[in-house]
Design a protein around this motif. Structure first.
Motif, PDB file in Angstrom:
ATOM      1  N   MET A   1       0.847  -1.175   0.000  1.00 28.54           N
ATOM      2  CA  MET A   1       0.000   0.000   0.000  1.00 28.54           C
ATOM      3  C   MET A   1       0.888   1.232   0.000  1.00 28.54           C
ATOM      4  SD  MET A   1      -2.439   1.461   3.021  1.00 28.54           S
ATOM      5  CE  MET A   1      -3.462   0.049   3.086  1.00 28.54           C
ATOM      6  N   SER A   2       0.544   2.170  -0.781  1.00 26.39           N
ATOM      7  CA  SER A   2       1.264   3.429  -0.825  1.00 26.39           C
ATOM      8  C   SER A   2       0.358   4.474  -1.456  1.00 26.39           C
ATOM      9  CB  SER A   2       2.545   3.290  -1.638  1.00 26.39           C
ATOM     10  OG  SER A   2       3.186   4.544  -1.760  1.00 26.39           O
ATOM     11  N   CYS A   3       0.572   5.699  -1.051  1.00 29.48           N
ATOM     12  CA  CYS A   3      -0.205   6.788  -1.645  1.00 29.48           C
ATOM     13  C   CYS A   3       0.447   7.275  -2.933  1.00 29.48           C
ATOM     14  CB  CYS A   3      -0.362   7.924  -0.646  1.00 29.48           C
ATOM     15  SG  CYS A   3       1.201   8.703  -0.189  1.00 29.48           S
ATOM     16  N   GLY A   4       1.634   6.755  -3.246  1.00 31.16           N
ATOM     17  CA  GLY A   4       2.333   7.157  -4.445  1.00 31.16           C
ATOM     18  C   GLY A   4       3.210   8.382  -4.269  1.00 31.16           C
ATOM     19  N   GLU A   5       3.171   8.967  -3.108  1.00 32.03           N
ATOM     20  CA  GLU A   5       3.983  10.149  -2.815  1.00 32.03           C
ATOM     21  C   GLU A   5       5.248   9.721  -2.063  1.00 32.03           C
ATOM     22  OE1 GLU A   5       3.180  13.271  -3.794  1.00 32.03           O
ATOM     23  OE2 GLU A   5       1.387  12.455  -4.748  1.00 32.03           O
ATOM     24  N   PRO A   6       6.366  10.425  -2.287  1.00 28.24           N
ATOM     25  CA  PRO A   6       7.581  10.100  -1.528  1.00 28.24           C
ATOM     26  C   PRO A   6       7.458  10.607  -0.086  1.00 28.24           C
ATOM     27  CG  PRO A   6       7.967  11.976  -2.972  1.00 28.24           C
ATOM     28  CD  PRO A   6       6.572  11.476  -3.270  1.00 28.24           C
ATOM     29  N   HIS A   7       7.953   9.794   0.836  1.00 19.65           N
ATOM     30  CA  HIS A   7       7.932  10.151   2.257  1.00 19.65           C
ATOM     31  C   HIS A   7       9.306   9.875   2.854  1.00 19.65           C
ATOM     32  CE1 HIS A   7       3.549  10.401   2.246  1.00 19.65           C
ATOM     33  NE2 HIS A   7       3.529   9.248   1.612  1.00 19.65           N
ATOM     34  N   GLU A   8       9.631  10.564   3.928  1.00  9.30           N
ATOM     35  CA  GLU A   8      10.886  10.296   4.619  1.00  9.30           C
ATOM     36  C   GLU A   8      10.905   8.857   5.137  1.00  9.30           C
ATOM     37  OE1 GLU A   8      13.262  11.807   8.556  1.00  9.30           O
ATOM     38  OE2 GLU A   8      12.092  13.282   7.457  1.00  9.30           O
ATOM     39  N   THR A   9       9.778   8.406   5.651  1.00  7.71           N
ATOM     40  CA  THR A   9       9.630   7.022   6.094  1.00  7.71           C
ATOM     41  C   THR A   9       8.715   6.324   5.094  1.00  7.71           C
ATOM     42  OG1 THR A   9       9.802   7.758   8.390  1.00  7.71           O
ATOM     43  CG2 THR A   9       8.982   5.540   8.021  1.00  7.71           C
ATOM     44  N   ASP A  10       9.232   5.280   4.460  1.00  9.93           N
ATOM     45  CA  ASP A  10       8.498   4.574   3.415  1.00  9.93           C
ATOM     46  C   ASP A  10       7.248   3.887   3.973  1.00  9.93           C
ATOM     47  OD1 ASP A  10       8.553   3.697   0.590  1.00  9.93           O
ATOM     48  OD2 ASP A  10       8.606   1.708   1.518  1.00  9.93           O
ATOM     49  N   CYS A  11       6.198   3.845   3.158  1.00  8.36           N
ATOM     50  CA  CYS A  11       4.945   3.203   3.552  1.00  8.36           C
ATOM     51  C   CYS A  11       5.166   1.748   3.975  1.00  8.36           C
ATOM     52  CB  CYS A  11       3.932   3.245   2.413  1.00  8.36           C
ATOM     53  SG  CYS A  11       3.361   4.897   1.968  1.00  8.36           S
ATOM     54  N   SER A  12       6.008   1.020   3.251  1.00  7.19           N
ATOM     55  CA  SER A  12       6.229  -0.393   3.580  1.00  7.19           C
ATOM     56  C   SER A  12       6.845  -0.543   4.964  1.00  7.19           C
ATOM     57  CB  SER A  12       7.107  -1.070   2.529  1.00  7.19           C
ATOM     58  OG  SER A  12       8.380  -0.471   2.471  1.00  7.19           O
ATOM     59  N   GLU A  13       7.738   0.361   5.351  1.00  7.83           N
ATOM     60  CA  GLU A  13       8.324   0.309   6.697  1.00  7.83           C
ATOM     61  C   GLU A  13       7.256   0.566   7.753  1.00  7.83           C
ATOM     62  OE1 GLU A  13      11.555   2.596   9.560  1.00  7.83           O
ATOM     63  OE2 GLU A  13      11.585   3.034   7.420  1.00  7.83           O
ATOM     64  N   VAL A  14       6.404   1.534   7.500  1.00  9.01           N
ATOM     65  CA  VAL A  14       5.336   1.856   8.448  1.00  9.01           C
ATOM     66  C   VAL A  14       4.405   0.655   8.622  1.00  9.01           C
ATOM     67  CG1 VAL A  14       3.296   3.307   8.832  1.00  9.01           C
ATOM     68  CG2 VAL A  14       5.443   4.338   8.050  1.00  9.01           C
ATOM     69  N   LEU A  15       3.999   0.054   7.517  1.00 10.56           N
ATOM     70  CA  LEU A  15       3.062  -1.065   7.596  1.00 10.56           C
ATOM     71  C   LEU A  15       3.717  -2.314   8.188  1.00 10.56           C
ATOM     72  CD1 LEU A  15       1.175  -0.508   4.243  1.00 10.56           C
ATOM     73  CD2 LEU A  15       0.485   0.171   6.557  1.00 10.56           C
ATOM     74  N   ASP A  16       5.017  -2.516   7.931  1.00  7.12           N
ATOM     75  CA  ASP A  16       5.722  -3.666   8.500  1.00  7.12           C
ATOM     76  C   ASP A  16       5.840  -3.578  10.014  1.00  7.12           C
ATOM     77  OD1 ASP A  16       6.066  -4.800   6.011  1.00  7.12           O
ATOM     78  OD2 ASP A  16       8.168  -4.186   5.810  1.00  7.12           O
ATOM     79  N   HIS A  17       5.841  -2.358  10.541  1.00  8.18           N
ATOM     80  CA  HIS A  17       6.037  -2.163  11.984  1.00  8.18           C
ATOM     81  C   HIS A  17       4.821  -1.522  12.654  1.00  8.18           C
ATOM     82  CE1 HIS A  17      10.221  -3.334  11.670  1.00  8.18           C
ATOM     83  NE2 HIS A  17      10.258  -2.638  10.552  1.00  8.18           N
ATOM     84  N   LEU A  18       3.661  -1.649  12.025  1.00  4.66           N
ATOM     85  CA  LEU A  18       2.460  -0.993  12.526  1.00  4.66           C
ATOM     86  C   LEU A  18       2.074  -1.460  13.923  1.00  4.66           C
ATOM     87  CD1 LEU A  18       0.258   1.046  11.917  1.00  4.66           C
ATOM     88  CD2 LEU A  18      -1.013  -0.754  10.762  1.00  4.66           C
ATOM     89  N   TYR A  19       2.151  -2.777  14.172  1.00  8.36           N
ATOM     90  CA  TYR A  19       1.759  -3.266  15.498  1.00  8.36           C
ATOM     91  C   TYR A  19       2.756  -2.871  16.577  1.00  8.36           C
ATOM     92  CZ  TYR A  19      -2.520  -5.513  14.229  1.00  8.36           C
ATOM     93  OH  TYR A  19      -3.810  -5.715  13.828  1.00  8.36           O
ATOM     94  N   GLU A  20       4.013  -2.729  16.222  1.00  7.48           N
ATOM     95  CA  GLU A  20       4.983  -2.210  17.185  1.00  7.48           C
ATOM     96  C   GLU A  20       4.611  -0.777  17.568  1.00  7.48           C
ATOM     97  OE1 GLU A  20       9.201  -2.982  16.131  1.00  7.48           O
ATOM     98  OE2 GLU A  20       8.295  -4.228  14.559  1.00  7.48           O
ATOM     99  N   PHE A  21       4.162  -0.002  16.586  1.00  4.96           N
ATOM    100  CA  PHE A  21       3.730   1.366  16.856  1.00  4.96           C
ATOM    101  C   PHE A  21       2.469   1.362  17.722  1.00  4.96           C
ATOM    102  CE2 PHE A  21       1.099   5.067  15.790  1.00  4.96           C
ATOM    103  CZ  PHE A  21       1.967   6.093  16.125  1.00  4.96           C
ATOM    104  N   LEU A  22       1.497   0.548  17.341  1.00 11.03           N
ATOM    105  CA  LEU A  22       0.244   0.479  18.100  1.00 11.03           C
ATOM    106  C   LEU A  22       0.478   0.072  19.551  1.00 11.03           C
ATOM    107  CD1 LEU A  22      -2.130  -1.207  15.523  1.00 11.03           C
ATOM    108  CD2 LEU A  22      -2.556   0.962  16.666  1.00 11.03           C
ATOM    109  N   ASP A  23       1.416  -0.850  19.755  1.00 11.03           N
ATOM    110  CA  ASP A  23       1.696  -1.362  21.094  1.00 11.03           C
ATOM    111  C   ASP A  23       2.746  -0.543  21.828  1.00 11.03           C
ATOM    112  OD1 ASP A  23      -0.145  -3.366  20.586  1.00 11.03           O
ATOM    113  OD2 ASP A  23       1.381  -4.803  19.932  1.00 11.03           O
ATOM    114  N   ARG A  24       3.228   0.518  21.191  1.00 13.39           N
ATOM    115  CA  ARG A  24       4.274   1.380  21.766  1.00 13.39           C
ATOM    116  C   ARG A  24       5.498   0.558  22.171  1.00 13.39           C
ATOM    117  NH1 ARG A  24       3.453   6.180  19.720  1.00 13.39           N
ATOM    118  NH2 ARG A  24       1.479   7.092  20.275  1.00 13.39           N
ATOM    119  N   GLU A  25       5.908  -0.315  21.255  1.00 15.66           N
ATOM    120  CA  GLU A  25       7.058  -1.182  21.479  1.00 15.66           C
ATOM    121  C   GLU A  25       8.245  -0.758  20.615  1.00 15.66           C
ATOM    122  OE1 GLU A  25       5.503  -5.074  20.662  1.00 15.66           O
ATOM    123  OE2 GLU A  25       4.617  -5.241  22.655  1.00 15.66           O
TER     124      GLU A  25
END
Length: 113
Positions: free
Chosen positions: A1-25
């Motif tokens: 998934m991506s919005c097609g726009e460049p980001h400092e943090t890539d969408c794939s990295e965000v989605l790969d670590h989403l549960y770590e973010f949700l759990d504040r880990e």
């Protein structure tokens, strides 16, 4: 998934670590990077919101269940074996009746609650 726009943090990295973010880990600096990404990327924000809602629903519906006292130690023991690269026995962990799947990296056992 991506919005097609460049980001400092890539969408794939965000989605790969989403549960770590949700759990504040994850470290606070990484959390900040993810928050900035969510401000810029509506598809990732939508996915975050969905996963957050599922997590809240599971907590509300299942948060009151009693967990057998020795389940955690048995599961953690299996995780330690897997991390150490040792063979995990293909046997059931017995608890009081119900089947609970317990998965490792490449091995699966069934636990009974």
């Amino acid at each position: 998934m991506s919005c097609g726009e460049p980001h400092e943090t890539d969408c794939s990295e965000v989605l790969d670590h989403l549960y770590e973010f949700l759990d504040r880990e994850m470290p606070e600096g990484d959390c900040t990077k993810f928050e900035v990404h969510f401000e810029e990327c509506s598809p990732c924000l939508e996915k975050y919101g969905l996963e957050q809602a599922v997590k809240k629903l599971v907590k509300r519906c299942c948060g009151q269940d009693d967990v057998p006292t020795d389940l955690r130690s048995k599961v953690m023991g299996r995780i330690d074996l897997i991390r150490a690269g040792e063979a995990v026995p293909e046997q059931d962990i017995t608890f009081s009746g119900q089947d609970i799947p317990v998965s490792g990296t490449d091995q699966t056992a069934t636990a009974r609650e």
